[in-house]
Design a protein around this motif. Sequence first.
Motif, PDB file in Angstrom:
ATOM      1  N   LYS A   1     -49.641   4.907  34.152  1.00  0.00           N
ATOM      2  CA  LYS A   1     -49.491   4.285  35.470  1.00  0.00           C
ATOM      3  C   LYS A   1     -48.715   2.991  35.315  1.00  0.00           C
ATOM      4  N   PRO A   2     -47.935   2.622  36.313  1.00  0.00           N
ATOM      5  CA  PRO A   2     -47.275   1.323  36.255  1.00  0.00           C
ATOM      6  C   PRO A   2     -48.308   0.198  36.268  1.00  0.00           C
ATOM      7  N   ASP A   3     -47.943  -0.944  35.697  1.00  0.00           N
ATOM      8  CA  ASP A   3     -48.868  -2.067  35.601  1.00  0.00           C
ATOM      9  C   ASP A   3     -49.304  -2.599  36.958  1.00  0.00           C
ATOM     10  N   ASP A   4     -48.469  -2.453  37.979  1.00  0.00           N
ATOM     11  CA  ASP A   4     -48.807  -3.031  39.274  1.00  0.00           C
ATOM     12  C   ASP A   4     -49.698  -2.126  40.119  1.00  0.00           C
ATOM     13  N   GLN A   5     -50.078  -0.986  39.589  1.00  0.00           N
ATOM     14  CA  GLN A   5     -50.934  -0.070  40.328  1.00  0.00           C
ATOM     15  C   GLN A   5     -52.374  -0.211  39.836  1.00  0.00           C
ATOM     16  N   ILE A   6     -53.258  -0.623  40.714  1.00  0.00           N
ATOM     17  CA  ILE A   6     -54.668  -0.814  40.360  1.00  0.00           C
ATOM     18  C   ILE A   6     -55.442   0.459  40.704  1.00  0.00           C
ATOM     19  N   ASN A   7     -56.388   0.791  39.855  1.00  0.00           N
ATOM     20  CA  ASN A   7     -57.215   1.971  40.069  1.00  0.00           C
ATOM     21  C   ASN A   7     -57.899   1.871  41.436  1.00  0.00           C
ATOM     22  N   PRO A   8     -57.738   2.873  42.296  1.00  0.00           N
ATOM     23  CA  PRO A   8     -58.337   2.833  43.633  1.00  0.00           C
ATOM     24  C   PRO A   8     -59.861   2.677  43.611  1.00  0.00           C
ATOM     25  N   LYS A   9     -60.500   3.212  42.589  1.00  0.00           N
ATOM     26  CA  LYS A   9     -61.956   3.074  42.471  1.00  0.00           C
ATOM     27  C   LYS A   9     -62.330   1.597  42.289  1.00  0.00           C
ATOM     28  N   SER A  10     -61.533   0.874  41.515  1.00  0.00           N
ATOM     29  CA  SER A  10     -61.772  -0.556  41.304  1.00  0.00           C
ATOM     30  C   SER A  10     -61.575  -1.331  42.604  1.00  0.00           C
ATOM     31  N   VAL A  11     -60.541  -0.978  43.348  1.00  0.00           N
ATOM     32  CA  VAL A  11     -60.274  -1.635  44.636  1.00  0.00           C
ATOM     33  C   VAL A  11     -61.426  -1.378  45.604  1.00  0.00           C
ATOM     34  N   ALA A  12     -61.922  -0.150  45.637  1.00  0.00           N
ATOM     35  CA  ALA A  12     -63.041   0.188  46.518  1.00  0.00           C
ATOM     36  C   ALA A  12     -64.293  -0.598  46.141  1.00  0.00           C
ATOM     37  N   LEU A  13     -64.515  -0.799  44.850  1.00  0.00           N
ATOM     38  CA  LEU A  13     -65.675  -1.585  44.413  1.00  0.00           C
ATOM     39  C   LEU A  13     -65.555  -3.048  44.842  1.00  0.00           C
ATOM     40  N   VAL A  14     -64.348  -3.599  44.825  1.00  0.00           N
ATOM     41  CA  VAL A  14     -64.150  -4.978  45.286  1.00  0.00           C
ATOM     42  C   VAL A  14     -64.480  -5.076  46.778  1.00  0.00           C
TER      43      VAL A  14
END
Length: 173
Positions: A23-36
């Motif tokens: 994955k590109p570095d600027d793409q954050i795991n959606p699961k991590s975003v949902a947890l935030v």
Amino acid sequence: MRLSPLFLSLTLAVSASGAIGQKPDDQINPKSVALVEQAAKVKAAGNLTDASGILETALAVDPRNRGAYIALAEVAEQQALPGRAIRLYGEALALDPNDLKALAGQGEAMVQKGAVERARANLVRIQGICKTGCPQQAALSAAIAKGPPATVLAAQATDKVPPKGEEGKTTKP
């Protein structure tokens, strides 16, 4: 010579399959975003301990999630842990050294800890990034103007005063 085309095709196939899975570095795991996002709701409800745990899980899922570091630092500030907040903002700044929110948050935590000069250095960095003035610059300027809490100032003052009877003595190495 016959093996050259075979070797070349195998090399291309292996290198292409490796690039597809990254994955590109600027793409954050959606699961991590949902947890935030979940942690923000828990924090809004006033449960800082659970919010902190959820944010730490978000960072375990994706340690490149700068938003999780910033949110965790904000929780640490609300828990009166400015040293931890400074470190967490530093982690966010390691990912993006020009993050205005992290610079301002770290500066405010530094003021809470009594490190006003270090906070001023963050303010200078913000002023260099944000030429027209921005809310982070105003917030950090206000925090610096207000200064550290009285308890921190009192602790710093007692650290500078030598104990009774020790005023004129010098220590030999």
